[in-house]
Scaffold this motif. Structure first.
Motif, PDB file in Angstrom:
ATOM      1  N   THR A 143     -26.021 -55.956  -4.400  1.00 18.00           N
ATOM      2  CA  THR A 143     -24.763 -56.114  -5.186  1.00 18.00           C
ATOM      3  C   THR A 143     -24.799 -56.175  -6.110  1.00 18.00           C
ATOM      4  N   VAL A 144     -25.778 -55.591  -7.316  1.00 21.74           N
ATOM      5  CA  VAL A 144     -25.663 -55.530  -8.708  1.00 21.74           C
ATOM      6  C   VAL A 144     -24.856 -54.212  -8.860  1.00 21.74           C
ATOM      7  N   GLN A 145     -25.863 -52.884  -8.017  1.00 16.71           N
ATOM      8  CA  GLN A 145     -25.555 -51.546  -7.383  1.00 16.71           C
ATOM      9  C   GLN A 145     -23.756 -51.312  -7.416  1.00 16.71           C
ATOM     10  N   LEU A 146     -23.302 -52.500  -6.362  1.00 17.42           N
ATOM     11  CA  LEU A 146     -21.811 -52.290  -5.936  1.00 17.42           C
ATOM     12  C   LEU A 146     -21.553 -52.569  -7.091  1.00 17.42           C
ATOM     13  N   LEU A 147     -21.690 -53.498  -7.729  1.00 16.94           N
ATOM     14  CA  LEU A 147     -20.195 -54.373  -8.569  1.00 16.94           C
ATOM     15  C   LEU A 147     -20.486 -52.583 -10.100  1.00 16.94           C
ATOM     16  N   TYR A 148     -21.570 -52.348  -9.737  1.00 18.37           N
ATOM     17  CA  TYR A 148     -21.371 -51.173 -10.763  1.00 18.37           C
ATOM     18  C   TYR A 148     -20.606 -50.063 -10.440  1.00 18.37           C
ATOM     19  N   ASN A 149     -20.737 -50.131  -9.516  1.00 19.87           N
ATOM     20  CA  ASN A 149     -20.211 -48.766  -8.195  1.00 19.87           C
ATOM     21  C   ASN A 149     -18.346 -48.819  -8.606  1.00 19.87           C
ATOM     22  N   LEU A 150     -18.018 -50.350  -8.633  1.00 18.38           N
ATOM     23  CA  LEU A 150     -17.201 -50.520  -8.220  1.00 18.38           C
ATOM     24  C   LEU A 150     -16.106 -50.348  -8.998  1.00 18.38           C
ATOM     25  N   ILE A 151     -16.669 -51.136 -10.766  1.00 20.93           N
ATOM     26  CA  ILE A 151     -16.722 -51.255 -12.061  1.00 20.93           C
ATOM     27  C   ILE A 151     -16.218 -50.392 -12.706  1.00 20.93           C
ATOM     28  N   GLY A 185     -24.197 -55.701 -25.901  1.00 22.92           N
ATOM     29  CA  GLY A 185     -24.481 -54.503 -25.248  1.00 22.92           C
ATOM     30  C   GLY A 185     -23.222 -53.968 -24.150  1.00 22.92           C
ATOM     31  N   LYS A 186     -23.556 -53.741 -22.736  1.00 22.20           N
ATOM     32  CA  LYS A 186     -23.160 -53.085 -22.228  1.00 22.20           C
ATOM     33  C   LYS A 186     -22.980 -53.984 -20.761  1.00 22.20           C
ATOM     34  N   VAL A 187     -20.888 -53.743 -20.837  1.00 26.79           N
ATOM     35  CA  VAL A 187     -20.689 -54.565 -20.098  1.00 26.79           C
ATOM     36  C   VAL A 187     -21.171 -55.352 -18.349  1.00 26.79           C
ATOM     37  N   ILE A 188     -21.605 -54.006 -17.715  1.00 25.58           N
ATOM     38  CA  ILE A 188     -22.611 -53.693 -16.554  1.00 25.58           C
ATOM     39  C   ILE A 188     -23.203 -52.550 -16.649  1.00 25.58           C
ATOM     40  N   LYS A 189     -24.124 -52.609 -16.025  1.00 28.03           N
ATOM     41  CA  LYS A 189     -25.212 -51.992 -15.672  1.00 28.03           C
ATOM     42  C   LYS A 189     -25.622 -50.803 -14.370  1.00 28.03           C
ATOM     43  N   PRO A 190     -25.915 -49.731 -13.899  1.00 21.60           N
ATOM     44  CA  PRO A 190     -25.813 -49.409 -13.110  1.00 21.60           C
ATOM     45  C   PRO A 190     -28.070 -49.437 -12.785  1.00 21.60           C
ATOM     46  N   LEU A 191     -28.042 -49.590 -11.323  1.00 21.92           N
ATOM     47  CA  LEU A 191     -30.160 -49.832 -11.252  1.00 21.92           C
ATOM     48  C   LEU A 191     -30.391 -48.088 -11.239  1.00 21.92           C
ATOM     49  N   CYS A 192     -31.627 -48.397 -12.008  1.00 21.70           N
ATOM     50  CA  CYS A 192     -31.686 -47.294 -11.758  1.00 21.70           C
ATOM     51  C   CYS A 192     -32.567 -46.743 -10.341  1.00 21.70           C
ATOM     52  N   VAL A 198     -37.841 -50.718 -14.318  1.00 13.60           N
ATOM     53  CA  VAL A 198     -35.891 -50.598 -15.783  1.00 13.60           C
ATOM     54  C   VAL A 198     -35.024 -51.295 -15.421  1.00 13.60           C
ATOM     55  N   ARG A 199     -35.183 -52.787 -14.489  1.00 12.72           N
ATOM     56  CA  ARG A 199     -33.814 -53.155 -13.243  1.00 12.72           C
ATOM     57  C   ARG A 199     -33.915 -54.267 -14.483  1.00 12.72           C
ATOM     58  N   GLU A 200     -34.648 -55.163 -15.161  1.00 16.08           N
ATOM     59  CA  GLU A 200     -34.088 -56.248 -15.326  1.00 16.08           C
ATOM     60  C   GLU A 200     -32.855 -56.304 -15.858  1.00 16.08           C
ATOM     61  N   LYS A 201     -32.645 -55.185 -17.152  1.00 19.11           N
ATOM     62  CA  LYS A 201     -31.536 -55.224 -17.910  1.00 19.11           C
ATOM     63  C   LYS A 201     -29.596 -55.241 -17.293  1.00 19.11           C
ATOM     64  N   ALA A 202     -30.344 -54.336 -16.428  1.00 20.86           N
ATOM     65  CA  ALA A 202     -28.667 -54.264 -14.848  1.00 20.86           C
ATOM     66  C   ALA A 202     -28.941 -56.131 -14.640  1.00 20.86           C
ATOM     67  N   ALA A 204     -29.703 -59.017 -15.706  1.00 20.57           N
ATOM     68  CA  ALA A 204     -29.249 -59.531 -16.963  1.00 20.57           C
ATOM     69  C   ALA A 204     -27.697 -59.689 -17.221  1.00 20.57           C
ATOM     70  N   ALA A 205     -27.251 -57.960 -16.792  1.00 19.11           N
ATOM     71  CA  ALA A 205     -25.806 -58.166 -17.618  1.00 19.11           C
ATOM     72  C   ALA A 205     -24.786 -59.001 -16.911  1.00 19.11           C
ATOM     73  N   VAL A 206     -26.018 -58.674 -15.420  1.00 22.97           N
ATOM     74  CA  VAL A 206     -24.191 -59.732 -14.021  1.00 22.97           C
ATOM     75  C   VAL A 206     -24.554 -61.093 -14.291  1.00 22.97           C
ATOM     76  N   VAL A 207     -26.434 -61.688 -14.280  1.00 25.95           N
ATOM     77  CA  VAL A 207     -26.109 -62.601 -14.578  1.00 25.95           C
ATOM     78  C   VAL A 207     -25.658 -63.720 -15.755  1.00 25.95           C
ATOM     79  N   SER A 208     -25.613 -63.089 -16.274  1.00 33.38           N
ATOM     80  CA  SER A 208     -25.069 -63.532 -18.000  1.00 33.38           C
ATOM     81  C   SER A 208     -23.019 -63.101 -17.835  1.00 33.38           C
ATOM     82  N   LYS A 209     -22.905 -62.371 -17.045  1.00 34.03           N
ATOM     83  CA  LYS A 209     -21.683 -61.864 -17.045  1.00 34.03           C
ATOM     84  C   LYS A 209     -20.551 -62.921 -15.243  1.00 34.03           C
ATOM     85  N   TYR A 210     -22.193 -63.773 -15.252  1.00 34.53           N
ATOM     86  CA  TYR A 210     -21.241 -63.455 -13.878  1.00 34.53           C
ATOM     87  C   TYR A 210     -20.058 -63.998 -13.828  1.00 34.53           C
ATOM     88  N   GLU A 211     -19.411 -65.210 -14.447  1.00 34.63           N
ATOM     89  CA  GLU A 211     -17.733 -65.895 -14.006  1.00 34.63           C
ATOM     90  C   GLU A 211     -16.862 -64.534 -14.239  1.00 34.63           C
TER      91      GLU A 211
END
Length: 488
Positions: A143-151, A185-192, A198-202, A204-211
């Motif tokens: 889901t994290v990667q698909l959100l990055y691809n979409l947005i 930081g960046k609004v949304i990040k891709p998964l490596c 090194v996927r923690e930041k990606a 965390a970006a989705v969790v912190s900006k979930y709404e």
């Protein structure tokens, strides 16, 4: 010129007596499989060198064929296989397989050629296998990667719109100091795609900006075509509580393993330190595997997702076909909390099992024993008889002289005292092999401590995470140094 460079390198490798092998496979532009071979060796001042010696075309990438090619190359280079003391390959079965891999074939003939898989890569594979076997975490990462691809991948307008939504939510919640929605930081990040640690930041970006992302997908689902369909699917996925909980669990696990990965990739790390930090991580994960920690995590997820997702619910029970039923009914969970508790424990159990499998190997035992013997001796600590027996193969092969080694181990505390006399701040206790190397390299001790030098040389030839880093550059380095004239 390329042949002269190769001859100079081989002279230095031969003078060092022992060496390690780094091998990887790659395809050239014609699609032919090339075997990249690199020799790792240590000079008298404990400087580590990794020299590429060529690219060799192989007809097949089986363990047997690669082993035969490797034998042929070493004979042509004048490097006896009997002097190999370390092997570094990737995790492919043809290279590191325990039954017929290259590492197994070499160890059957040269028992002292210890195979060590890159420590950071081993951790990476442990995480990969864990997420592959547990849908709760695996689906959350997808889901994290698909959100990055979409947005964020192809649309600047979508990124700017998401920033606006984040800013509006911040204002509605009381300004930028409110931590419910972060703007930094960046609004949304891709998964490596390759480095799982090194996927923690990606995440965390989705969790912190979930709404904010939930609002964004709600807007984008009105688009026509594939983008609208994908946005609708992601919006429905994010409305499910298990997606949010999977992200929270992933964040907790990946934050721990990312710290471990950074430690494993430090320069000069030794096997003893690797074992200590991995065991520390394992103990922490074992502490997380408790009802207390799950209840805390579950309560936080329920509280923070109360107005964002649907309430948690048990998955629909599916009955297997009649021919697969054993007569006993499947276990039924009393509540969603009990179901997710079992999933949480299952994730930690698999990860602990993977870490145990990948880091507790015979080669690690041998390397840790070597280092412990030297560290205990220089600190005047008593030696365990079981540790001393691990050096017996090196004595039998003629690498070490038992009497000289015993004497030199007893002399190490005196060497430490001599070293401290020239320092303003004395070293009271040695805990790292790097410190011993610095002491030995501070003056010419190759004769007085010859057996210690040999023991350290054999260990350094094997234990380093730089094996995997070297493989990434072998192809380019060899191509630049030797060109087409050296290809066989």
């Amino acid at each position: 010129m390329s042949h002269q460079i190769l001859r100079d390198s081989l002279e230095e490798i031969s003078a060092a007596r022992y060496f390690g092998i780094i091998v990887d496979e790659t395809k050239d532009e014609a699609g032919k499989e090339q075997l990249c071979i690199c020799i790792r060796w240590v000079d008298k001042n404990f400087g580590v060198h990794e020299d590429p010696v060529g690219l060799y075309n192989v007809s097949a990438t089986t363990g047997e064929n690669i082993y035969q090619v490797l034998q042929d190359v070493l004979i042509r280079l004048g490097l006896p296989m009997s002097r190999c003391r370390g092997q570094g390959y990737d995790g492919a079965s043809n290279m590191s397989g325990k039954h017929s891999g290259v590492a197994k074939r070499i160890c059957d003939n040269i028992g002292l050629a210890l195979y060590v898989h890159c420590f950071a890569h081993s951790l990476n594979l442990a995480l990969h296998d864990t997420t592959k076997m547990v849908d709760l975490v695996g689906d959350a990462l997808i889901t994290v990667q698909l959100l990055y691809n979409l947005i964020a991948r192809n649309s600047v307008q979508h990124v700017e719109r998401l920033k606006t939504i984040v800013s509006n939510l911040q204002s509605a919640l009381g300004g930028p100091n409110n931590k419910a929605v972060e703007c930094s930081g960046k609004v949304i990040k891709p998964l490596c795609p390759t480095r799982w640690t090194v996927r923690e930041k990606a995440i965390a970006a989705v969790v912190s900006k979930y709404e904010a992302i939930l609002h964004m997908t709600d807007e984008l689902k009105s688009l026509r075509g594939d983008a609208g369909t994908e946005a609708l699917g992601l919006h429905c996925t994010m409305l499910r509580f298990e997606t949010y909980l999977g992200l929270k669990i992933s964040l907790e696990i990946f934050s721990v393993t990312e710290n471990l990965s950074r430690q494993l990739q430090t320069k000069g790390i030794d096997a003893h330190t690797v074992r200590v930090v991995v065991q520390t991580c394992e103990n922490y994960l074992k502490n997380l595997r408790s009802n207390k920690h799950f209840d805390r995590l579950y309560s936080e997820a329920l509280s923070s997702s109360q107005d964002l997702t649907e309430p948690p619910r048990l998955p629909r029970t599916r009955k297997p076909p009649q021919r697969f039923r054993s007569g006993q009914s499947d276990h039924q969970f009393d509540s969603p909390g009990d179901y997710y508790r079992a999933q949480y424990f299952h994730i930690l159990d698999i990860l602990l099992s993977e870490l145990e499998k990948r880091f507790n190997k015979t080669s690690m035992d041998a390397l840790c024993a070597m280092e412990t013997i030297i560290l205990s001796s220089i600190n005047s600590s008593p030696l365990d008889d079981d540790l001393v027996t691990t050096l017996q193969p090196y004595i039998v092969e003629g690498d070490l002289d038992a009497d000289k080694l015993s004497l030199q181990l007893k002399m190490l505390p005196a060497l430490l005292n001599t070293f401290n006399q020239s320092r303003n701040i004395p070293v009271t206790r040695v805990t790292m092999i790097d410190t011993i190397i610095d002491i030995l390299a501070s003056t010419d001790t190759t004769i007085m401590f010859s057996e210690i030098h040999t023991l350290l040389q054999c260990g350094v030839d094997s234990s380093s995470c730089s094996f995997e880093k070297a493989q990434a550059g072998i192809w380019l380095l060899t191509w630049a140094l030797f060109g087409f004239t050296f290809l066989k």
